[in-house]
Design a protein around this motif. Structure first.
Motif, PDB file in Angstrom:
ATOM      1  N   SER A   1      62.059 -13.930  -9.444  1.00 55.17           N
ATOM      2  CA  SER A   1      60.978 -14.396  -8.552  1.00 55.17           C
ATOM      3  C   SER A   1      59.609 -14.209  -9.195  1.00 55.17           C
ATOM      4  O   SER A   1      58.682 -14.968  -8.895  1.00 55.17           O
ATOM      5  CB  SER A   1      60.943 -13.688  -7.198  1.00 55.17           C
ATOM      6  OG  SER A   1      62.126 -13.165  -6.833  1.00 55.17           O
ATOM      7  N   ALA A   2      59.467 -13.217 -10.062  1.00 59.21           N
ATOM      8  CA  ALA A   2      58.173 -13.023 -10.741  1.00 59.21           C
ATOM      9  C   ALA A   2      57.934 -14.113 -11.787  1.00 59.21           C
ATOM     10  O   ALA A   2      56.799 -14.349 -12.192  1.00 59.21           O
ATOM     11  CB  ALA A   2      58.124 -11.648 -11.382  1.00 59.21           C
ATOM     12  N   GLY A   3      59.019 -14.760 -12.242  1.00 64.42           N
ATOM     13  CA  GLY A   3      58.846 -15.875 -13.179  1.00 64.42           C
ATOM     14  C   GLY A   3      59.426 -15.658 -14.563  1.00 64.42           C
ATOM     15  O   GLY A   3      59.147 -16.428 -15.482  1.00 64.42           O
TER      16      GLY A   3
ATOM     17  N   VAL B   1      56.819  -6.569 -12.775  1.00 66.33           N
ATOM     18  CA  VAL B   1      56.442  -7.847 -12.160  1.00 66.33           C
ATOM     19  C   VAL B   1      55.026  -8.245 -12.595  1.00 66.33           C
ATOM     20  O   VAL B   1      54.773  -9.415 -12.927  1.00 66.33           O
ATOM     21  CB  VAL B   1      56.533  -7.735 -10.617  1.00 66.33           C
ATOM     22  CG1 VAL B   1      55.786  -8.856  -9.933  1.00 66.33           C
ATOM     23  CG2 VAL B   1      57.990  -7.729 -10.187  1.00 66.33           C
ATOM     24  N   ASN B   2      54.114  -7.286 -12.630  1.00 65.72           N
ATOM     25  CA  ASN B   2      52.739  -7.594 -13.059  1.00 65.72           C
ATOM     26  C   ASN B   2      52.708  -8.103 -14.491  1.00 65.72           C
ATOM     27  O   ASN B   2      51.943  -9.018 -14.814  1.00 65.72           O
ATOM     28  CB  ASN B   2      51.848  -6.347 -12.958  1.00 65.72           C
ATOM     29  CG  ASN B   2      51.465  -6.086 -11.521  1.00 65.72           C
ATOM     30  OD1 ASN B   2      51.500  -7.004 -10.700  1.00 65.72           O
ATOM     31  ND2 ASN B   2      51.136  -4.846 -11.212  1.00 65.72           N
TER      32      ASN B   2
ATOM     33  N   LYS C   1      54.018 -11.727 -14.407  1.00 64.82           N
ATOM     34  CA  LYS C   1      53.060 -12.666 -13.805  1.00 64.82           C
ATOM     35  C   LYS C   1      51.878 -12.912 -14.738  1.00 64.82           C
ATOM     36  O   LYS C   1      51.370 -14.037 -14.831  1.00 64.82           O
ATOM     37  CB  LYS C   1      52.578 -12.128 -12.455  1.00 64.82           C
ATOM     38  CG  LYS C   1      53.661 -12.246 -11.391  1.00 64.82           C
ATOM     39  CD  LYS C   1      53.129 -11.963 -10.016  1.00 64.82           C
ATOM     40  CE  LYS C   1      54.171 -12.322  -8.961  1.00 64.82           C
ATOM     41  NZ  LYS C   1      53.893 -11.692  -7.674  1.00 64.82           N
ATOM     42  N   THR C   2      51.426 -11.863 -15.416  1.00 62.21           N
ATOM     43  CA  THR C   2      50.302 -12.010 -16.358  1.00 62.21           C
ATOM     44  C   THR C   2      50.677 -12.980 -17.487  1.00 62.21           C
ATOM     45  O   THR C   2      49.892 -13.848 -17.863  1.00 62.21           O
ATOM     46  CB  THR C   2      49.924 -10.633 -16.959  1.00 62.21           C
ATOM     47  OG1 THR C   2      49.645  -9.757 -15.882  1.00 62.21           O
ATOM     48  CG2 THR C   2      48.737 -10.718 -17.888  1.00 62.21           C
TER      49      THR C   2
ATOM     50  N   LYS D   1      53.001 -15.319 -17.422  1.00 64.31           N
ATOM     51  CA  LYS D   1      53.223 -16.683 -16.942  1.00 64.31           C
ATOM     52  C   LYS D   1      51.931 -17.392 -16.532  1.00 64.31           C
ATOM     53  O   LYS D   1      51.883 -18.612 -16.476  1.00 64.31           O
ATOM     54  CB  LYS D   1      54.244 -16.690 -15.793  1.00 64.31           C
ATOM     55  CG  LYS D   1      55.645 -16.239 -16.171  1.00 64.31           C
ATOM     56  CD  LYS D   1      56.189 -16.804 -17.472  1.00 64.31           C
ATOM     57  CE  LYS D   1      56.323 -18.298 -17.496  1.00 64.31           C
ATOM     58  NZ  LYS D   1      56.775 -18.789 -18.830  1.00 64.31           N
ATOM     59  N   LYS D   2      50.910 -16.580 -16.236  1.00 59.98           N
ATOM     60  CA  LYS D   2      49.611 -17.188 -15.878  1.00 59.98           C
ATOM     61  C   LYS D   2      48.830 -17.628 -17.117  1.00 59.98           C
ATOM     62  O   LYS D   2      47.935 -18.456 -17.038  1.00 59.98           O
ATOM     63  CB  LYS D   2      48.759 -16.154 -15.117  1.00 59.98           C
ATOM     64  CG  LYS D   2      48.688 -16.434 -13.612  1.00 59.98           C
ATOM     65  CD  LYS D   2      47.591 -15.633 -12.973  1.00 59.98           C
ATOM     66  CE  LYS D   2      48.105 -14.306 -12.504  1.00 59.98           C
ATOM     67  NZ  LYS D   2      47.260 -13.232 -12.223  1.00 59.98           N
TER      68      LYS D   2
END
Ligand code: 1GP
Length: 246
Positions: free
Chosen positions: A42-44, A235-236, A239-240, A242-243
């Motif tokens: 879910s975090a990517g 997760v952080n 997300k970092t 993938k952003k």
């Protein structure tokens, strides 16, 4: 080449990738594994690696792959040895530990593995593997001789050799659970002078560390320990990554 094309396609689209490493020896309960898988996907995260340097059984590797396949993401064996191979995965990093002193890891294990991989029908991703930290399980088991952190030009020499030998991917590894990750100058110099897909792992514990390695040139970041110990931080990191758009 389904998994390899998936990786190349994402990189060509400007993405940086994150792979979640699962060591079946450390995450042995399948309900816990499923939870970790859900959090990471879910975090990517872009794919799952299955591997461990020590006591993974083929049954454990298979059961782990079966669970991870439920995520719909590629499941790739990152083998410490023959025991990690399983037909339940999608692909295997077909690796040469380039800086080992042990002939077994340079060619013998690949010769033993190749017929099994053919039987299993696994996709192979030709990978040069360099381990920097001798003070880790992979450093010890792999009888690694260290490359000084102050010598990126030596890393480039390995990378050029990897490219000339036809490897597609170069995995720069500090070792699972390493105190610190490798210097950003290493993926930097590889990216600048080769076409290799550059994968970096070992000791990455924060979004800033991941970002630093990506900005320097890493295409793929691998984390293992952080997701087991502190999923929120894991997760952080994902997300970092993938952003990020370069
Ligand atoms: C090991 O690079 C991976 O091969 C992951 O390392 O467990 O330290 O995240 P960590």
């Amino acid at each position: 080449n389904k998994v390899f094309n998936y990786i190349v396609g994402k990189i060509a689209g400007g993405e940086k990738l994150h792979f979640t490493l699962i060591d079946p020896d450390k995450v042995s309960r399948l309900d816990e594994l499923e939870k970790l898988m859900d959090i990471a996907s879910s975090a990517g995260t872009d794919a799952f690696l299955i591997g461990g340097s020590t006591s993974v059984t083929p049954e454990e590797a298979g059961a782990t792959a079966e669970v991870l396949k439920k995520s719909g993401l590629p499941v790739v064996v990152f083998p410490g040895n023959l025991n990690c191979l399983t037909p339940k995965a999608d692909a295997v990093l077909f690796m040469v530990l380039m800086n080992t002193m042990e002939p077994y890891y340079l060619m013998q294990v690949q010769v033993l593995a190749a017929p099994l991989i053919r039987k299993y029908g696994l996709e192979t991703i030709p990978t040069g593997y360099i381990v920097f930290n001798t003070d880790t399980a992979v450093g010890h088991i792999g009888r690694v001789y260290s490359i000084p952190y102050s010598k990126p030009e030596l890393v480039l020499a390995y990378a050029l050799a990897a490219e000339m030998m036809g490897f597609k991917l170069l995995y720069l590894e500090a070792g699972s659970g390493a105190q610190s990750h490798i210097p950003p100058a290493f993926p930097g110099i590889v990216k600048k002078h080769t076409e290799l897909i550059t994968m970096v792992g070992g000791g990455i514990r924060s979004p800033d560390a991941a970002l630093e390695l990506i900005r320097a040139g890493a295409d793929i970041i691998v984390t293992g320990t952080i997701m087991e110990k502190d999923p929120e931080r894991g997760v952080n990191i994902i997300k970092t990554i993938k952003k990020y758009r370069g």
